[in-house]
Design an enzyme around this catalytic site. Structure first.
Site: not given
Ligand code: SF4
Length: 326
Positions: A111, A193, A196
């Site tokens: 990240k 994966k 949203k």
């Protein structure tokens, strides 16, 4: 009796990836162990967010969990920020966690590489996770494989704190993973994966019409170009969704029909659609019932926070006493 703890971010309405990858397992486990489920809103504020949206998403997540079958009569369901002891214990754990362990975490490395500015919160995220679990001295944590490294860090933190402040009785148990039986659920794009942010989800509470609109064009085995081409079910996300939603005899039928080009992908998807609806219809019905009682979600979360705080207060009293803070 074993005690389990698990958390979920308030991402709004649950999608079938969350449902199959975590929540369905929680619903089954809640009858086998003392169960504490937490909507981890402090984890959700590590990246930019909209406060009004977060407030709505916390409620939507609680509603979704109740609709999916989390039963407040046997489980504790609450929102993390309603129990301040989570951040209190996280600070304490900051003082026993080696910086190198945090920097080694794969999720942090992934990240942080994609961010222009990296917050200390992103680095310290697994410490708050450790506090979430250990505050309740949970011994089992239902997780997906992508969370195993963070859970290992929770064990390291428990060991280090115990070595320093509880050498005789190992006050904090080292929490063990309970791996979710369903493999990682991929999105409808078949590439990443289900999430949203990738726009590749099916919402757990979406109508049958909305679900079919998404399922119909979903990616299948890319080598099955014509209906007469035999397919390889293992590389197809629709097959894996069958494994999650369809009975075993249907899954075998899918395998045969796919490998022998006995049917086309639309027929295969229609069967999946029926089985998805069989599972999700009662959940949608429960969600509508809960929505018709607007005070119910707040009441469950309020009661859950009271129960959680009772347990958390006992842990913190002991922790502070042993650390000379009380
Ligand atoms: S027949 Fe079913 S399992 Fe085979 S590729 Fe098509 S959708 Fe996937």
């Amino acid at each position: 009796m074993a005690r389990i703890f698990s958390g979920i971010q308030p991402s709004g309405e649950l999608h079938i990836g969350n449902y199959l990858g975590a929540v369905k397992n929680w619903v089954a486990l809640q009858h086998t162990a003392e169960s504490i489920f937490c909507i981890v809103d402090y984890h959700a504020i590590i990246t930019a967010y909209e406060p009004a949206q977060l407030r709505a998403r916390r409620r939507d997540m609680a509603l979704g969990l109740l609709a999916a079958g989390i039963d407040p009569a046997v489980s504790t369901l609450f929102v993390q920020s309603d129990v301040p002891e989570h951040t209190e214990l996280a600070w304490i754990f900051n003082t026993v966690t080696p910086l190198g362990e945090l920097e080694r975490q794969t999720q942090f490395k992934d990240k942080s590489q994609r961010m222009e500015s990296v917050s200390a919160g992103l680095l310290n995220y697994p410490i708050l996770q450790a506090a979430d679990i250990l505050l309740y001295r949970a011994d089992r944590v239902p997780v997906g494989e992508d969370q195993l490294q963070h859970l290992e860090l929770s064990r390291v933190i428990a060991r280090r704190w115990n070595a320093e402040f509880a050498p005789d009785d190992d006050f904090f148990p080292e929490p063990q993973p309970v791996l979710t039986p369903t493999r990682r659920i991929m999105g409808l794009d078949g590439q990443s994966k289900m999430s949203k942010s990738m726009g590749n989800t099916i919402g757990m509470l979406e109508s049958p019409e909305e679900i079919w609109k998404k399922l119909r064009p979903a990616v299948t085995d890319p080598k099955r170009i014509k209906k007469t081409d035999p397919g390889t079910p293992e590389v197809c996300n629709i097959y894996h969704l069958h494994r999650a939603f369809s009975p075993p005899d249907v899954v075998s039928h899918v395998e045969t029909q796919c490998r022998t080009a006995g049917w086309g992908c639309i027929e295969c998807k229609k069967v999946l659609f029926e089985n998805v609806n069989t599972e999700l219809t009662p959940i949608r019905t429960r969600a509508a019932e809960i929505r018709s009682q607007p005070e119910l979600v707040d009441q469950v979360a309020g009661d859950g926070a009271l129960t959680a705080r009772r347990v958390a207060a006992v842990t913190m009293r002991e922790v502070k006493d042993r650390m000379g803070l009380a």
